[in-house]
Design a protein around this motif. Structure first.
Motif, short mmCIF file in Angstrom:
data_model
loop_
_atom_site.label_atom_id
_atom_site.label_comp_id
_atom_site.label_asym_id
_atom_site.label_seq_id
_atom_site.Cartn_x
_atom_site.Cartn_y
_atom_site.Cartn_z
N GLY A 126 3.34 -4.40 7.98
CA GLY A 126 3.52 -4.35 6.54
C GLY A 126 4.47 -3.27 6.06
O GLY A 126 5.45 -3.57 5.34
N PRO A 127 4.25 -1.99 6.43
CA PRO A 127 5.18 -0.95 5.99
C PRO A 127 6.60 -1.14 6.51
O PRO A 127 7.56 -0.81 5.82
CB PRO A 127 4.56 0.33 6.58
N LEU A 128 6.72 -1.68 7.74
CA LEU A 128 8.07 -1.92 8.28
C LEU A 128 8.80 -2.98 7.46
O LEU A 128 10.00 -2.86 7.19
CB LEU A 128 7.97 -2.35 9.75
N VAL A 129 8.05 -4.03 7.06
CA VAL A 129 8.63 -5.04 6.18
C VAL A 129 9.01 -4.41 4.84
O VAL A 129 10.07 -4.69 4.28
CB VAL A 129 7.65 -6.21 5.97
N ALA A 130 8.13 -3.52 4.34
CA ALA A 130 8.40 -2.85 3.07
C ALA A 130 9.67 -2.00 3.16
O ALA A 130 10.47 -1.97 2.22
CB ALA A 130 7.21 -1.99 2.68
N ILE A 131 9.84 -1.30 4.30
CA ILE A 131 11.05 -0.49 4.48
C ILE A 131 12.29 -1.38 4.43
O ILE A 131 13.30 -1.06 3.78
CB ILE A 131 11.00 0.27 5.82
N THR B 232 5.18 21.91 8.95
CA THR B 232 6.31 21.47 9.76
C THR B 232 6.18 19.98 10.07
O THR B 232 5.11 19.38 9.89
CB THR B 232 6.37 22.24 11.08
N LEU B 233 7.26 19.38 10.55
CA LEU B 233 7.26 17.97 10.91
C LEU B 233 6.22 17.69 12.00
O LEU B 233 5.49 16.70 11.93
CB LEU B 233 8.65 17.57 11.41
N TRP B 234 6.13 18.60 12.99
CA TRP B 234 5.23 18.34 14.11
C TRP B 234 3.76 18.38 13.69
O TRP B 234 2.95 17.59 14.17
CB TRP B 234 5.49 19.37 15.22
N MET B 235 3.43 19.28 12.78
CA MET B 235 2.04 19.31 12.28
C MET B 235 1.73 18.07 11.46
O MET B 235 0.63 17.52 11.53
CB MET B 235 1.81 20.58 11.45
N LEU B 236 2.70 17.64 10.69
CA LEU B 236 2.50 16.43 9.88
C LEU B 236 2.31 15.21 10.78
O LEU B 236 1.41 14.39 10.55
CB LEU B 236 3.69 16.22 8.95
N LEU B 237 3.13 15.12 11.83
CA LEU B 237 2.99 14.02 12.79
C LEU B 237 1.62 14.06 13.46
O LEU B 237 0.96 13.03 13.63
CB LEU B 237 4.09 14.09 13.84
N ILE C 168 10.23 8.53 0.00
CA ILE C 168 9.27 7.43 0.08
C ILE C 168 9.51 6.60 1.34
O ILE C 168 8.56 6.16 2.00
CB ILE C 168 9.34 6.54 -1.19
N VAL C 169 10.78 6.39 1.71
CA VAL C 169 11.09 5.63 2.92
C VAL C 169 10.63 6.38 4.17
O VAL C 169 10.06 5.80 5.09
CB VAL C 169 12.60 5.31 3.01
N GLN C 170 10.86 7.69 4.20
CA GLN C 170 10.40 8.50 5.33
C GLN C 170 8.87 8.52 5.39
O GLN C 170 8.28 8.47 6.48
CB GLN C 170 10.94 9.93 5.20
N SER C 171 8.23 8.56 4.23
CA SER C 171 6.76 8.52 4.18
C SER C 171 6.24 7.21 4.74
O SER C 171 5.20 7.18 5.40
CB SER C 171 6.29 8.71 2.73
N LEU C 172 6.98 6.12 4.49
CA LEU C 172 6.60 4.83 5.05
C LEU C 172 6.65 4.88 6.58
O LEU C 172 5.83 4.24 7.25
CB LEU C 172 7.53 3.73 4.54
N GLY C 173 7.60 5.62 7.12
CA GLY C 173 7.69 5.78 8.57
C GLY C 173 6.47 6.50 9.13
O GLY C 173 5.92 6.09 10.16
N PHE C 174 6.01 7.56 8.44
CA PHE C 174 4.80 8.26 8.86
C PHE C 174 3.59 7.32 8.80
O PHE C 174 2.73 7.33 9.68
CB PHE C 174 4.54 9.47 7.95
N ALA D 267 0.80 -1.23 0.00
CA ALA D 267 0.00 0.00 0.00
C ALA D 267 0.83 1.28 0.00
O ALA D 267 0.54 2.21 -0.76
CB ALA D 267 -0.96 -0.01 1.18
N PRO D 268 1.88 1.38 0.83
CA PRO D 268 2.63 2.64 0.86
C PRO D 268 3.43 2.92 -0.41
O PRO D 268 3.79 4.07 -0.67
CB PRO D 268 3.58 2.45 2.06
N ILE D 269 3.75 1.87 -1.19
CA ILE D 269 4.53 2.11 -2.41
C ILE D 269 3.64 2.28 -3.63
O ILE D 269 4.11 2.70 -4.69
CB ILE D 269 5.55 0.97 -2.66
N VAL D 270 2.34 1.98 -3.49
CA VAL D 270 1.42 2.11 -4.62
C VAL D 270 1.34 3.54 -5.15
O VAL D 270 1.39 3.74 -6.37
CB VAL D 270 0.02 1.56 -4.26
N PRO D 271 1.21 4.57 -4.29
CA PRO D 271 1.15 5.94 -4.83
C PRO D 271 2.38 6.29 -5.68
O PRO D 271 2.24 6.87 -6.77
CB PRO D 271 1.08 6.81 -3.57
#
Length: 395
Positions: A154-159, A302-307, A249-255, A32-36
């Motif tokens: 799933g995303p952790l495995v993807a990373i 900012t990072l904090w708003m995104l989090l 993309i890897v950082q986005s997977l973390g989010f 799912a996270p890599i589909v976009p």
């Protein structure tokens, strides 16, 4: 159905179905996270088309849910539909490794969503039938928790796989992940076949009564569901937001993993709490959280708003993906649980597609900010309607 056999305070069947969802969602969330990124950078699909495809994918499964929910009610067979549905999804996800155009991709994702459409209502009915009265929130909360724990894994495995395949071109790495995603899905199917017990036959066919579909509260709630669905943007928009702010993309997977951790930690206690304070109240609060999440994403710089956006998004989905199902299961009679739960999923799914299409159009013609502002407006409207329903119930 052995109602006495329990684990963690829930029936063995509910536990097994939770494990099945963990494995299947792990499979789904590996890709799912890599589909976009796959859509836009490998298949070169435009913004409006990408948003529409993601919305269509989300919506299509729901068109089948009321149909197969009703069929499972008629034949008192839940397990066969659950097995078939998970089987189609597993095969289609692995086959994405061989796609080379948006049409190939869309066709296989449609198969995946058809599989979800076949299994969802019968599975939710099976959960409801495997649960003692007054504990539906707890059972559905556990199921959503397990499902979302799979979405964390799933995303952790993807990373890890992206790191392993770092020397390969992006399209090669993506295709290998698609292929590997079929493995946990295959294990989930084996659990269903050999361990999950069917319960539908134990509900006597002669039991009949007035259908819950004649219930005014149910009809009003389905209207609210439709409006809320119009504000339900695909997870892909949150990923695109992170990438818009400059994250890889890897950082986005973390989010995305963070969002799923919040979802998983929230779903079970929210389900248990809804059994105590009332499901309508919790659903109303969920739309309020949805409004805040969309507004946060709209103005995040900012990072904090995104989090904060991902955290609120996780709580919102934990509520709206858990409590409405339990509420519908409570309203449904024994002879129509698959049909009633399927009706909820179908109404939701029909309106999810235009939601993502509108969000995609706003993104293409204006910016992602307006996509999220639109979602916030629809969620706020749904919240106001739910507040009206709760007030009428108390008066």
């Amino acid at each position: 159905m052995d109602k006495e056999k329990k684990i963690f305070g829930i029936s063995w069947n509910v536990f097994l179905l939770g494990l099945v969802s963990f494995l299947n969602d792990m499979s789904s969330e590996m890709i799912a996270p890599i589909v976009p990124a796959y859509l836009t950078s490998v298949l070169n699909v435009g913004k409006l088309a990408s948003g529409s495809i993601m919305g269509l994918i989300e919506s299509l499964s729901s068109l089948f849910k009321v149909v197969f929910g009703h069929i499972s009610d008629k034949f008192r067979q839940r397990k066969v539909f659950v097995t078939l549905g998970y089987g189609l999804s597993t095969i289609s996800k692995g086959a994405l490794a061989f796609t080379h155009s948006w049409w190939d991709f869309l066709s296989l994702r449609i198969v995946d969503r058809v599989g979800k459409g076949i299994r969802t209502a019968p599975r939710d009915a099976l959960i409801a039938e495997s649960t003692e009265k007054g504990k539906t929130g707890k059972s559905f909360g556990f199921h959503r928790m397990m499902d979302t724990m799979g979405a964390v894994a799933g995303p952790l495995v993807a990373i890890g796989l992206l790191a392993l395949f770092v020397k390969y071109p992006a399209d090669v790495a993506y295709r290998r992940i698609f292929l590997l995603s079929a493995l946990p899905g295959a294990l989930s199917i084996l659990i269903i076949i050999f361990l999950v017990k069917d319960t539908g036959k134990e509900v006597k066919k002669k039991i009949r009564g007035i259908s819950a579909l004649r219930n005014r509260n149910l009809k009003l709630f389905l209207v609210v569901v439709a409006i809320g669905a119009l504000g339900r943007y695909s997870y892909a928009f949150t990923m695109w937001k992170a990438q818009e702010l400059g994250y890889s993309i890897v950082q986005s997977l973390g989010f995305y993993a963070l969002f799923n951790v919040i979802y998983a930690l929230s779903a079970y206690p929210i389900g248990v709490y809804s059994d105590k304070v009332g499901k309508k109240v919790i659903i109303t609060a969920g739309f309020g959280v949805a409004t805040l999440a969309a507004l946060t994403f709209a103005y995040a710089k900012t990072l904090w708003m995104l989090l904060a956006g991902f955290i609120l998004y996780g709580v919102y989905l934990a509520i709206e993906d858990t409590v409405p199902r339990a509420y519908m299961a409570d309203l449904a009679k024994d002879f129509e649980k698959g049909t009633i739960i399927g009706a909820y999923h179908t109404v939701f799914g029909v309106f999810v597609f235009p939601a993502s299409a509108i969000a995609g159009w706003l993104w293409q013609n204006y910016s992602l900010k307006y996509s999220f502002l639109y979602a916030a407006a629809m969620s706020a409207f749904a919240m106001i309607l739910m507040m009206t329903m709760v007030k009428e119930e108390k008066s």
